[in-house]
Design a protein around this motif. Structure first.
Motif, PDB file in Angstrom:
ATOM      1  N   MET A 153       1.207   0.803 -10.240  1.00  0.00           N
ATOM      2  CA  MET A 153       0.172   1.041  -9.229  1.00  0.00           C
ATOM      3  C   MET A 153      -0.950   0.019  -9.340  1.00  0.00           C
ATOM      4  O   MET A 153      -1.401  -0.530  -8.336  1.00  0.00           O
ATOM      5  N   ALA A 154      -1.391  -0.245 -10.562  1.00  0.00           N
ATOM      6  CA  ALA A 154      -2.461  -1.219 -10.765  1.00  0.00           C
ATOM      7  C   ALA A 154      -2.021  -2.604 -10.296  1.00  0.00           C
ATOM      8  O   ALA A 154      -2.787  -3.324  -9.651  1.00  0.00           O
ATOM      9  N   ALA A 155      -0.779  -2.972 -10.597  1.00  0.00           N
ATOM     10  CA  ALA A 155      -0.265  -4.280 -10.172  1.00  0.00           C
ATOM     11  C   ALA A 155      -0.201  -4.385  -8.654  1.00  0.00           C
ATOM     12  O   ALA A 155      -0.525  -5.436  -8.081  1.00  0.00           O
ATOM     13  N   ARG A 156       0.206  -3.315  -7.987  1.00  0.00           N
ATOM     14  CA  ARG A 156       0.281  -3.342  -6.522  1.00  0.00           C
ATOM     15  C   ARG A 156      -1.100  -3.517  -5.905  1.00  0.00           C
ATOM     16  O   ARG A 156      -1.267  -4.254  -4.932  1.00  0.00           O
ATOM     17  N   ILE A 157      -2.089  -2.851  -6.461  1.00  0.00           N
ATOM     18  CA  ILE A 157      -3.451  -2.978  -5.942  1.00  0.00           C
ATOM     19  C   ILE A 157      -3.985  -4.380  -6.216  1.00  0.00           C
ATOM     20  O   ILE A 157      -4.626  -4.989  -5.351  1.00  0.00           O
ATOM     21  N   ARG A 158      -3.702  -4.930  -7.396  1.00  0.00           N
ATOM     22  CA  ARG A 158      -4.140  -6.307  -7.703  1.00  0.00           C
ATOM     23  C   ARG A 158      -3.493  -7.309  -6.749  1.00  0.00           C
ATOM     24  O   ARG A 158      -4.135  -8.271  -6.337  1.00  0.00           O
ATOM     25  N   THR A 159      -2.225  -7.086  -6.399  1.00  0.00           N
ATOM     26  CA  THR A 159      -1.537  -7.977  -5.450  1.00  0.00           C
ATOM     27  C   THR A 159      -2.265  -8.012  -4.118  1.00  0.00           C
ATOM     28  O   THR A 159      -2.273  -9.028  -3.428  1.00  0.00           O
ATOM     29  N   LEU A 160      -2.901  -6.904  -3.761  1.00  0.00           N
ATOM     30  CA  LEU A 160      -3.667  -6.814  -2.518  1.00  0.00           C
ATOM     31  C   LEU A 160      -5.119  -7.244  -2.719  1.00  0.00           C
ATOM     32  O   LEU A 160      -5.962  -7.031  -1.855  1.00  0.00           O
ATOM     33  N   HIS A 161      -5.421  -7.820  -3.887  1.00  0.00           N
ATOM     34  CA  HIS A 161      -6.760  -8.283  -4.255  1.00  0.00           C
ATOM     35  C   HIS A 161      -7.752  -7.130  -4.327  1.00  0.00           C
ATOM     36  O   HIS A 161      -8.939  -7.302  -4.051  1.00  0.00           O
ATOM     37  N   MET A 177       0.824  -1.190   0.000  1.00  0.00           N
ATOM     38  CA  MET A 177       0.000   0.000   0.000  1.00  0.00           C
ATOM     39  C   MET A 177       0.872   1.259   0.000  1.00  0.00           C
ATOM     40  O   MET A 177       0.570   2.196  -0.703  1.00  0.00           O
ATOM     41  N   THR A 178       1.936   1.249   0.776  1.00  0.00           N
ATOM     42  CA  THR A 178       2.789   2.440   0.825  1.00  0.00           C
ATOM     43  C   THR A 178       3.441   2.711  -0.527  1.00  0.00           C
ATOM     44  O   THR A 178       3.590   3.875  -0.925  1.00  0.00           O
ATOM     45  N   GLN A 179       3.812   1.658  -1.249  1.00  0.00           N
ATOM     46  CA  GLN A 179       4.407   1.855  -2.577  1.00  0.00           C
ATOM     47  C   GLN A 179       3.389   2.451  -3.540  1.00  0.00           C
ATOM     48  O   GLN A 179       3.715   3.312  -4.351  1.00  0.00           O
ATOM     49  N   PHE A 180       2.144   1.994  -3.462  1.00  0.00           N
ATOM     50  CA  PHE A 180       1.081   2.557  -4.291  1.00  0.00           C
ATOM     51  C   PHE A 180       0.900   4.042  -3.985  1.00  0.00           C
ATOM     52  O   PHE A 180       0.848   4.872  -4.895  1.00  0.00           O
ATOM     53  N   LEU A 181       0.813   4.375  -2.698  1.00  0.00           N
ATOM     54  CA  LEU A 181       0.627   5.781  -2.308  1.00  0.00           C
ATOM     55  C   LEU A 181       1.790   6.646  -2.768  1.00  0.00           C
ATOM     56  O   LEU A 181       1.590   7.746  -3.293  1.00  0.00           O
ATOM     57  N   ARG A 182       3.000   6.154  -2.575  1.00  0.00           N
ATOM     58  CA  ARG A 182       4.186   6.906  -2.986  1.00  0.00           C
ATOM     59  C   ARG A 182       4.158   7.172  -4.490  1.00  0.00           C
ATOM     60  O   ARG A 182       4.397   8.293  -4.941  1.00  0.00           O
ATOM     61  N   GLU A 183       3.846   6.151  -5.276  1.00  0.00           N
ATOM     62  CA  GLU A 183       3.809   6.294  -6.736  1.00  0.00           C
ATOM     63  C   GLU A 183       2.706   7.246  -7.181  1.00  0.00           C
ATOM     64  O   GLU A 183       2.912   8.093  -8.046  1.00  0.00           O
TER      65      GLU A 183
END
Length: 91
Positions: free
Chosen positions: A57-65, A1-7
Motif C-alpha cells: 500500500m505504501a509503495a502504491r501511494i509513493r508511486t502516485l507521489h 489507487m484502486t489497488q491501494f483501496l482494495r488492499e
C-alpha cells in the motif's frame, strides 16, 4: 489507487473483523484525500507484522507521489489510514 483501496479494505476485513469500515474521499489543497478507518480488533500499528500488505500500500501511494499515514486512535476506538495524492494540474 484502486489497488491501494482494495488492499486496505481487504486487510481491515481480514485482520480486524470490524463492524464498521468507513472510506472517505475529499479534494483538498490540490490533492485527493482518502481516509479508511475501522472499529475492529485493534492492535497498535507498531505490533503489525511486516508483510506485503502495508508495504504494498505504501509503495502504491509513493508511486502516485503521495503520502500514507497510519493512526491508532485509541480513545476513539479505531485505526485510520490517511492517504494524500496530488492531483495533476490542480491549483
Amino acid at each position: 489507487m484502486t489497488q491501494f483501496l482494495r488492499e486496505a479494505v481487504t486487510n481491515a476485513l481480514k485482520h480486524a473483523q470490524p463492524s464498521r469500515l468507513i472510506v472517505r474521499f475529499a479534494r483538498e489543497a490540490g490533492s485527493l484525500q482518502v481516509s479508511i478507518s475501522n472499529d475492529g480488533k485493534i492492535q497498535p500499528p507498531e505490533t503489525w507484522q511486516a508483510g506485503t500488505g502495508m508495504g504494498g500500500m505504501a509503495a502504491r501511494i509513493r508511486t502516485l507521489h503521495g503520502e500514507l499515514h497510519i493512526q491508532h486512535l485509541v480513545q476513539q476506538g479505531y485505526v485510520r489510514l490517511d492517504a494524500a495524492i496530488p492531483l495533476l494540474g490542480a491549483a
